[in-house]
Design a protein around this motif. Structure first.
Motif, PDB file in Angstrom:
ATOM      1  N   UNK A  23      98.015 -11.608 -41.697  1.00  0.00           N
ATOM      2  CA  UNK A  23      97.549 -12.408 -40.559  1.00  0.00           C
ATOM      3  C   UNK A  23      96.025 -12.501 -40.534  1.00  0.00           C
ATOM      4  N   UNK A  24      95.341 -11.386 -40.808  1.00  0.00           N
ATOM      5  CA  UNK A  24      93.873 -11.388 -40.832  1.00  0.00           C
ATOM      6  C   UNK A  24      93.358 -12.312 -41.941  1.00  0.00           C
ATOM      7  N   UNK A  25      93.956 -12.231 -43.123  1.00  0.00           N
ATOM      8  CA  UNK A  25      93.526 -13.082 -44.237  1.00  0.00           C
ATOM      9  C   UNK A  25      93.804 -14.551 -43.958  1.00  0.00           C
ATOM     10  N   UNK A  26      94.953 -14.834 -43.341  1.00  0.00           N
ATOM     11  CA  UNK A  26      95.256 -16.238 -42.997  1.00  0.00           C
ATOM     12  C   UNK A  26      94.240 -16.769 -41.995  1.00  0.00           C
ATOM     13  N   UNK A  27      93.881 -15.951 -41.004  1.00  0.00           N
ATOM     14  CA  UNK A  27      92.877 -16.378 -40.034  1.00  0.00           C
ATOM     15  C   UNK A  27      91.556 -16.684 -40.737  1.00  0.00           C
ATOM     16  N   UNK A  28      91.135 -15.774 -41.627  1.00  0.00           N
ATOM     17  CA  UNK A  28      89.889 -15.954 -42.366  1.00  0.00           C
ATOM     18  C   UNK A  28      89.913 -17.273 -43.139  1.00  0.00           C
ATOM     19  N   UNK A  29      91.008 -17.524 -43.838  1.00  0.00           N
ATOM     20  CA  UNK A  29      91.104 -18.727 -44.666  1.00  0.00           C
ATOM     21  C   UNK A  29      91.242 -20.002 -43.831  1.00  0.00           C
ATOM     22  N   UNK A  30      91.818 -19.894 -42.642  1.00  0.00           N
ATOM     23  CA  UNK A  30      91.923 -21.094 -41.798  1.00  0.00           C
ATOM     24  C   UNK A  30      90.601 -21.419 -41.112  1.00  0.00           C
TER      25      UNK A  30
END
Length: 187
Positions: free
Chosen positions: A45-52
């Motif tokens: 979830x943290x990585x997806x937030x970063x990439x979004x």
């Protein structure tokens, strides 16, 4: 997560092009090796937030310094790490060696997973090590759990009260030379 390489700071005198950083393959692997790293849903979830919210750099890095996409400099990491330690640790922990550098989180992660009962094969796989390396490099950091280990052994052996073995209570075999004492051994 699928790391495909590393770009460590090694110093300009150690690189072929005079730069402080050098593109390399993953540690102890060929330059073309790819390593699958299972990560928990919270980190996904943290990585997806970063990439979004922040596009990756042109070379695929997800953390970089501004529009120029420069790698974040070591002194910036150190300054942020010092602030994070101050915010997260007690005064006693701050003067200790606990989390003295970001790499120490790897030791914390490994020992925490082992103490949580995660299969050591799975922990080793997540760290990219054979089990032998996991146990010789990280397991010695664990200095708790003796009471839990003793309780588990007691359950396994299904023993409520340990008694010395004597010829009177053994049923067979030679005497051990110990006198039987009816006083229970404290747990």
């Amino acid at each position: 997560m699928t790391p495909i390489g590393a770009m460590p700071v090694v110093g300009a005198e150690w690189t072929d092009d005079g730069e402080r950083r050098e593109r390399r393959g993953l540690k102890h692997r060929s330059k073309k090796a790819v390593r699958l790293v299972p990560i928990p849903p919270m980190l996904v979830a943290v990585l997806r937030w970063q990439l979004s919210n922040h596009a990756p750099a042109s070379d695929g890095r997800i953390v970089y310094d501004g529009p120029s996409e420069r790698p974040i400099q070591s002194h910036v990491y150190r300054a942020v790490w010092r602030r994070a330690r101050t915010a997260a640790l007690s005064e006693a922990e701050q003067v200790s060696q606990v989390a003295g550098r970001p790499y120490d989180l790897r030791h914390f992660n490994a020992s925490t997973l082992i103490m949580a009962g995660v299969d050591v094969g799975q922990v080793a796989r997540r760290l990219g090590h054979p089990i032998y390396t996991l146990m010789t490099t990280y397991a010695h950091w664990i200095d708790t759990g003796e009471d839990q280990a003793n309780a588990m052994i007691q359950v396994l052996l299904n023993v409520e009260e340990a008694k010395p073995l004597t010829s009177q209570n053994a049923g067979h075999g030679p005497s051990t030379g110990q006198r039987f004492n009816a006083v229970p051994i404290p747990a």
